[in-house]
Design an enzyme around this catalytic site. Structure first.
Site, short mmCIF file in Angstrom:
data_model
loop_
_atom_site.label_atom_id
_atom_site.label_comp_id
_atom_site.label_asym_id
_atom_site.label_seq_id
_atom_site.Cartn_x
_atom_site.Cartn_y
_atom_site.Cartn_z
N ARG A 39 0.84 -1.21 0.00
CA ARG A 39 0.00 0.00 0.00
C ARG A 39 0.87 1.25 0.00
NH1 ARG A 39 -5.00 -2.22 3.80
NH2 ARG A 39 -6.00 -3.26 2.04
N TYR A 183 -6.38 -0.76 -6.85
CA TYR A 183 -5.76 -2.01 -6.35
C TYR A 183 -5.05 -1.83 -5.02
CZ TYR A 183 -1.41 -1.09 -9.26
OH TYR A 183 -0.29 -0.60 -9.85
N GLU A 184 -4.69 -2.96 -4.43
CA GLU A 184 -4.21 -3.03 -3.03
C GLU A 184 -5.27 -2.49 -2.07
OE1 GLU A 184 -1.95 -4.87 -2.40
OE2 GLU A 184 -0.72 -4.91 -4.21
N GLY A 185 -6.54 -2.70 -2.44
CA GLY A 185 -7.66 -2.24 -1.62
C GLY A 185 -8.16 -0.92 -2.12
N GLN A 190 -9.86 1.72 2.22
CA GLN A 190 -8.78 2.30 3.05
C GLN A 190 -9.39 3.24 4.10
OE1 GLN A 190 -5.59 1.35 2.46
NE2 GLN A 190 -6.23 0.19 0.68
#
Ligand SMILES: Cc1cc2nc3c(=O)[nH]c(=O)nc-3n(C[C@H](O)[C@H](O)[C@H](O)COP(=O)(O)OP(=O)(O)OC[C@H]3O[C@@H](n4cnc5c(N)ncnc54)[C@H](O)[C@@H]3O)c2cc1C
Length: 343
Positions: A39, A183-185, A190
């Site tokens: 992240r 992406y990556e959440g 978040q």
């Protein structure tokens, strides 16, 4: 849409054999070791896309001749002035510049916290750095990528029609930057991580420490006249963030939709205060460096320009915390009232 140099594909694991990595029932926690680093990596990816777009936009705005400066021709010898004389072009370039320079400072500060968590001999100092990092990871991931995307878009706008066509490469920065918000959440997730997990963890220990760090800086320099244009707005923004945090503590438990509804505004407030803190630190270093008017052993203009940028951040960006606070205090009511089927 973008990142065509990346070999993206779907991988299905149907019928595959799974092997246990690490301890049983600790899988998610183990995965987050990788995920948190990723992240922060994606945060810097968003920032970097904004930076390369800025470099291209500056070069173009210095060259492209169109219209005359509102205060009289700056280059009467040329058919028109370069577009960098226009306030609206300045607005776009300055907005991107203070984002990427402030975000770069914040990224270095986060990097320092990573080093402290790994190498500092004092466990309490390591723990505090870990708290800060946990708090800042979703904030940086979201703010750097949202604003990185906005930055690529603003820089494309500086090119006018030439930005929209493929020839100049600006539209590629916009397309490539867009994935970093997903992406990556996804960024919305978040914000939920910040409000739902990072904030209440250990009875709010991480955000309280963040308040101590920023508040301590503000108190230390509150009577410093040269730093007042930077410390005063930062102090006010921090007070707004404290008010927003108290609002969340009071209203998110009684109605969980309140927490979700304001999570993104709250994340932006944390980001803006964190960036404001970095810019105030930059101003402190510059004022210190410039304090001896006879010392010309270094490039004075570099430090003077940094002070101008710090001032722009305080004047034009940090006031966004007022809007975010107003939205937070409005809660979830108007957001949730329409029935799903009427959308
Ligand atoms: C180019 C590309 C590369 C990728 N690479 C990888 C990879 O290498 N490895 C990998 O594992 N994955 C990868 N992904 C997947 C990526 O991580 C996911 O697409 C991303 O995390 C979002 O999940 P999703 O697509 O399931 O969206 P969803 O979870 O369906 O979300 C859709 C929308 O709903 C919102 N939302 C969802 N749940 C909630 C909730 N509870 N509250 C509020 N809002 C909510 C989200 O914020 C989002 O806006 C990649 C994706 C792309 C496009």
């Amino acid at each position: 849409m973008g990142i065509h140099g990346n070999a993206t594909c779907v991988m299905n694991y149907d019928g595959a054999v799974g092997y246990l990595l690490g301890e049983e029932h600790k899988g998610l926690r183990t995965m987050f070791i990788m995920m948190n680093a990723a992240r922060l990596g994606v945060a810097v990816q968003g920032l970097s896309q904004g930076t390369v777009a800025y470099q291209n936009a500056v070069a173009y705005c210095q060259e492209r001749l169109q219209g005359r400066s509102l205060t009289g021709a700056k280059h009467p010898d040329l058919a028109a002035d370069p577009i960098i004389v226009h306030p609206d072009i300045r607005r776009m370039l300055m907005t991107v510049r203070v984002f990427q320079e402030g975000a770069r400072a914040l990224a270095y500060w986060a990097g320092l916290q990573v080093d402290i968590t790994r190498k500092h001999p004092d466990p309490e100092t390591r723990r505090k750095a870990d708290d800060l990092l946990g708090l800042l990871t979703p904030v940086m991931k979201t703010y750097f990528t949202d604003t990185g995307f906005t930055a690529t878009n603003l820089c494309l706008q500086c090119f006018g029609g030439h930005g929209y066509i493929a020839q100049w490469g600006m539209e590629q920065f916009v397309r490539d930057a867009r994935i970093t918000q997903i992406y990556e959440g996804a960024n919305g997730i978040q914000a939920l991580d910040l409000v739902g997990r990072k904030l209440p963890a250990n009875k709010g220990r991480a955000i309280q420490f963040f308040f101590t760090v920023v508040g301590g800086f503000c108190e230390k320099y509150e009577n410093n006249a040269a730093l007042s244009p930077f410390v005063k707005p930062l102090t006010e923004a921090l007070e707004r963030l404290v008010t927003a945090t108290q609002w969340l503590m009071r209203h998110a438990i009684s109605n969980p939709d309140n927490g979700g509804a304001v999570s993104m505004d709250y994340l932006y407030m944390v980001a803006l205060v964190a960036l404001g803190y970095q810019w105030a630190q930059v101003a402190r270093i510059c004022e210190n460096q410039l304090s001896n008017p006879d010392d010309d052993s270094f490039d004075r203009r570099f430090y003077q320009n940094k002070l101008v940028c710090a001032g722009f951040f305080m004047d034009k960006v940090l006031p966004e915390t007022m809007t975010h606070l107003a939205r937070i205090e409005a809660g979830a009511d108007s957001l949730m009232r329409l029935d799903a089927e009427v959308f």
